[in-house]
Design an enzyme around this catalytic site. Sequence first.
Site, PDB file in Angstrom:
ATOM      1  N   LYS A 115      -1.581 -67.901  33.113  1.00  0.00           N
ATOM      2  CA  LYS A 115      -0.481 -67.835  34.068  1.00  0.00           C
ATOM      3  C   LYS A 115       0.872 -68.081  33.405  1.00  0.00           C
ATOM      4  CE  LYS A 115      -3.111 -69.188  38.210  1.00  0.00           C
ATOM      5  NZ  LYS A 115      -4.489 -69.271  37.644  1.00  0.00           N
ATOM      6  N   TRP A 132      -8.419 -68.913  30.630  1.00  0.00           N
ATOM      7  CA  TRP A 132      -8.377 -69.159  32.063  1.00  0.00           C
ATOM      8  C   TRP A 132      -6.932 -69.236  32.568  1.00  0.00           C
ATOM      9  CZ3 TRP A 132     -12.558 -68.124  34.807  1.00  0.00           C
ATOM     10  CH2 TRP A 132     -13.815 -68.268  34.212  1.00  0.00           C
ATOM     11  N   SER A 133      -6.566 -70.290  33.288  1.00  0.00           N
ATOM     12  CA  SER A 133      -5.243 -70.313  33.925  1.00  0.00           C
ATOM     13  C   SER A 133      -4.094 -70.554  32.963  1.00  0.00           C
ATOM     14  CB  SER A 133      -5.209 -71.365  35.041  1.00  0.00           C
ATOM     15  OG  SER A 133      -5.945 -70.911  36.153  1.00  0.00           O
ATOM     16  N   THR A 134      -4.367 -70.876  31.727  1.00  0.00           N
ATOM     17  CA  THR A 134      -3.288 -70.897  30.735  1.00  0.00           C
ATOM     18  C   THR A 134      -2.648 -69.508  30.668  1.00  0.00           C
ATOM     19  OG1 THR A 134      -4.437 -72.635  29.513  1.00  0.00           O
ATOM     20  CG2 THR A 134      -2.727 -71.453  28.328  1.00  0.00           C
TER      21      THR A 134
END
Length: 373
Positions: free
Chosen positions: A71, A67-69
């Site tokens: 980014k 997921w947003s890891t």
Amino acid sequence: MTAIHGTAAPGFELVREAFASNFSERTDVGAAVALVIDGRIVVDLWGGVADPAEGREWNADTLANIWSTTKGVTAACFAMLVDRGQIDYDLPVAHYWPEFGVAGKEKITVAMMLSHQAGLCGFRDPATIEDFYDAERAAARLAAAEPFWVPGTQSGYHAITIGFLATALFKRVEGRTIKQFVSDEFGRLGMNIGLPLSLAHHAATMIAPPSLTSTGLVQDMTDAQFAAIANPPIDPLAPNSDDWRAAEIPSANGFATARSLAVLYGALAGDGTINGDRLIGTDAIASATVERISGVDAILGIQASWGCGFLRNTDQVYGPNEAAFGHSGWGGSFAFGDPAARLGLSYTMNRMGTDLINDPRNVAIVNAVYESL
């Protein structure tokens, strides 16, 4: 009792114990944790089940949707371009991407975009999950759009859209998309944007949280919050689909091992090398991680300090040292670097949790690491 596999160097027994207790006390199903200090892997552990339906065990090469890891990986890609002299954080995005410089976005710099200040946190018109599967078209919609706020006046988490903006800009500067760049530069480590079919047998099956949905993070949403996290609402099981895995969403569909993320952040927190090979210079790392904006995030409603794509340490989420930086993902994954301790730490899993911050599994691992130093 869940069997824990892998290695923990002498002195890091507490990390093994904390990781094991995530299964026995905090309902992990399949997970991995890795720690790099001074370029050396000192913890590389995994356990549990990658796919409960098949009974397939988690192994050393299991890839989880982070997921947003993701980014943080995207932020590292931009920092590498800065190091190579290909892009300047302080120049306007429109300098590299002229079509972007309309509707009040002419002065948005690369740094402002990467630090969630651009006001392009979501689509103004209705969107579906299928709209996420055409990154270039999504980026074009955002490039033509009016921001939700005056750019540069606040941060507002671009949960998904930062990925489309980032890869469109990146391609115009470097020639490759972020997905291709990650495959070329980091694929050997065990890290991808999306998931090639050839690696499907290494993928963990994501397990939805018991209660939290992507729209449950904020109540009484503003227009910007709705656009960012509910247009469309995200299915936590989307990463199990072929369409999600084939897409390029450099904000949310990274697939990685914990080891690969720890190695990357170990380099970013250290001398910028991996196994003696130069990845990035320390000046570029410093520029990527210096604070660009701080305050209450307009989307998440929590205190946040942003570098150029990296979340800077607040409330000791990433340990006790203020200089730590990284990113966390929906459901519990995280990866960060701590220059003061010269370490990179990462945790990946398939059973998604319900905590936006301070997931108990994260807290247990981070505390055990720092108690072991």
